[in-house]
Write an enzyme that holds these catalytic residues in place. Structure first.
Site, PDB file in Angstrom:
ATOM      1  N   SER A 188      19.864  42.399  55.571  1.00 59.63           N
ATOM      2  CA  SER A 188      21.117  41.919  55.628  1.00 59.63           C
ATOM      3  C   SER A 188      21.518  41.085  54.496  1.00 59.63           C
ATOM      4  O   SER A 188      21.541  41.726  53.360  1.00 59.63           O
ATOM      5  CB  SER A 188      21.401  40.987  56.887  1.00 59.63           C
ATOM      6  OG  SER A 188      22.621  40.499  57.134  1.00 59.63           O
ATOM      7  N   THR A 189      21.822  39.928  54.448  1.00 64.32           N
ATOM      8  CA  THR A 189      22.242  39.028  53.373  1.00 64.32           C
ATOM      9  C   THR A 189      21.121  39.199  52.127  1.00 64.32           C
ATOM     10  O   THR A 189      19.929  38.827  52.347  1.00 64.32           O
ATOM     11  CB  THR A 189      22.479  37.591  53.390  1.00 64.32           C
ATOM     12  OG1 THR A 189      23.179  37.414  54.676  1.00 64.32           O
ATOM     13  CG2 THR A 189      22.831  36.699  52.408  1.00 64.32           C
ATOM     14  N   HIS A 215      23.097  45.511  57.081  1.00 57.30           N
ATOM     15  CA  HIS A 215      24.366  45.023  57.557  1.00 57.30           C
ATOM     16  C   HIS A 215      25.470  45.042  56.799  1.00 57.30           C
ATOM     17  O   HIS A 215      25.415  44.282  56.016  1.00 57.30           O
ATOM     18  CB  HIS A 215      24.380  43.588  58.077  1.00 57.30           C
ATOM     19  CG  HIS A 215      23.212  43.523  59.135  1.00 57.30           C
ATOM     20  ND1 HIS A 215      22.562  42.217  59.561  1.00 57.30           N
ATOM     21  CD2 HIS A 215      22.645  44.273  60.195  1.00 57.30           C
ATOM     22  CE1 HIS A 215      21.796  42.439  60.797  1.00 57.30           C
ATOM     23  NE2 HIS A 215      21.727  43.526  60.789  1.00 57.30           N
ATOM     24  N   MET A 308      20.251  36.979  57.082  1.00 65.16           N
ATOM     25  CA  MET A 308      20.533  36.032  58.209  1.00 65.16           C
ATOM     26  C   MET A 308      20.264  36.640  59.619  1.00 65.16           C
ATOM     27  O   MET A 308      20.272  37.825  60.104  1.00 65.16           O
ATOM     28  CB  MET A 308      22.102  35.784  57.986  1.00 65.16           C
ATOM     29  CG  MET A 308      22.446  34.718  56.819  1.00 65.16           C
ATOM     30  SD  MET A 308      24.153  34.542  56.815  1.00 65.16           S
ATOM     31  CE  MET A 308      24.629  33.923  58.487  1.00 65.16           C
ATOM     32  N   ASP A 311      18.021  39.676  63.700  1.00 66.91           N
ATOM     33  CA  ASP A 311      18.027  41.189  64.172  1.00 66.91           C
ATOM     34  C   ASP A 311      16.604  41.804  63.630  1.00 66.91           C
ATOM     35  O   ASP A 311      16.467  41.472  62.238  1.00 66.91           O
ATOM     36  CB  ASP A 311      19.242  41.788  63.475  1.00 66.91           C
ATOM     37  CG  ASP A 311      19.707  43.274  63.788  1.00 66.91           C
ATOM     38  OD1 ASP A 311      19.056  43.458  65.150  1.00 66.91           O
ATOM     39  OD2 ASP A 311      20.547  43.882  63.243  1.00 66.91           O
TER      40      ASP A 311
END
Length: 386
Positions: A188-189, A215, A308, A311
């Site tokens: 993600s991030t 993401h 973040m 997940d």
């Protein structure tokens, strides 16, 4: 703690007002100032450095990329979140910004005339990212017990820790030892840059397909696939559904679609669906990980990169129960140690390693399966590696 000071840089008066109202409504945030262009932003940063900057991608004069380069020259660690339109051009520019040192990005509302809807969309994207990115510089609270019963974070190289009792399923899948037949990656991030660091260093004759859930919204995932393909020399593509998996192929879940694998006779194919978001995400890492273990069982290798939230946590649980392997990125090299941190603290990772070792871990485990041992690293090892 004092509020997080945010500098808003955008040439649109509507967007500046929207962001100012949104951030001012949160007691943990404070608008440090607004700037209408890159030159004004640089002057404000020099006069009173904020804690984080939101930076418009497309501005007249000194655009987002040039402003970012100037910020990085004087403030290399200042978090910068790009504010991008949801277009092909903006997606390409945003990925370029990430490669030049932007910390993260959010997408602008498609309809700024609907203020209520725009506020909700931006709040859900932007506020958690600001708080997560700025939390790294603040004192870390002592670990607290969680509903999952996770243990405090542990730094290690290659271990097989016991599964916490609270994470065990009532009827775990049988352990299946053997070679790795699929590599699944969640991020993600900070993920685009992490993937750009890992994929080019993987061997071109990979013995297994690689499936990635990053993401990202629609359009961005297609641009990310093209960028990674150009960087790595591997065949990296955005999934469309129905593709047969072959060794060495790399597939990225498209924005707003869950990606899963399905057995089709002697082959395994990709499938896409728009089921409910999981962990507020679509695509979701958990969805991909669960489907992989349903098809490949213990021959699944999961890699959890910077990001973040949590997940991928439940998916890693399923993979470990089936006898598969999990590798997590370490805290020091993660932009946000959320996703890999949850996996590590739950005792689900076989290895927690720096970003520049991820490719080595993947290649080693593809070659030796669960029998190989990690090469020695400058960090503490458990007495018994896997």
């Amino acid at each position: 703690m004092p509020p997080i000071r945010v500098l808003i840089v955008d040439d649109s008066v509507v967007v500046r007002r929207l962001l100012s109202d949104l951030l001012s409504a949160d007691p943990e945030l404070e608008v440090a100032g607004v700037a209408t262009d890159g030159h004004s932003a640089l002057a404000k940063i020099q006069a009173s450095p904020p804690d984080v900057v939101t930076l418009d991608v497309e501005m007249p004069g000194l655009d987002g990329l040039k402003t970012l380069a100037a910020i990085r020259a004087s403030q290399p660690k200042l978090p910068v979140i790009m504010f991008s339109a949801l277009t092909e051009r903006a997606a390409r520019t945003t990925l370029e910004a990430l490669s030049l040192g932007a910390t993260d990005y959010v997408t602008k509302p498609s309809d700024v005339n609907s203020l209520a809807a725009a506020l909700v969309q931006v709040r859900e994207q932007l506020v958690p990212k600001i708080k997560a990115l700025c939390a790294r510089a603040k004192p870390r609270p002592k670990p607290l017990a969680t509903p999952l019963g996770m243990a405090p974070a542990t730094r290690f190289t290659s271990i097989s820790p016991p599964m916490p009792a609270s994470l065990r399923a009532p009827a775990p899948m049988p352990r299946v030892a053997g070679e790795v037949e699929v590599v699944v990656i969640g991020a993600s991030t900070g993920g685009p840059n992490a993937l750009a660091a890992v994929l080019p260093r993987l061997p071109r004759d990979l013995a297994a397909p690689v499936l990635i859930t990053q993401h990202m919204p629609p359009v961005f995932t297609r641009q990310l696939a093209a960028r990674l393909a150009a960087l790595s020399g591997l065949e990296v593509r955005e999934a469309a559904g129905g593709e047969a998996l072959t060794p060495g192929s790399v597939w990225i879940a498209p924005g707003d679609f869950h990606m899963v694998v399905r057995r089709d006779g002697a082959s395994v194919r990709l499938a896409l669906h728009q089921g409910s978001p999981e962990n507020s995400c679509r695509p979701s890492v958990d969805v991909l990980f669960r489907s992989a273990v349903e098809v490949y069982g213990g021959r699944t290798l999961a890699v959890v990169l910077t990001g973040m939230g949590q997940d991928g946590l439940r998916g890693c649980q399923r993979i470990r129960e089936a006898g598969g392997q999990v590798v997590a990125q370490d805290e020091a090299t993660s932009v946000v140690w959320g996703m890999p941190g949850f996996v590590a603290r739950a005792g689900l990772a076989n290895a927690v390693v720096p970003l520049d070792v991820i490719d080595t871990e993947i290649a080693r485990r593809l070659k030796f399966g669960a029998r190989g041992r990690a090469a020695p690293l400058a960090r503490k090892e458990a007495p018994h590696g896997d």
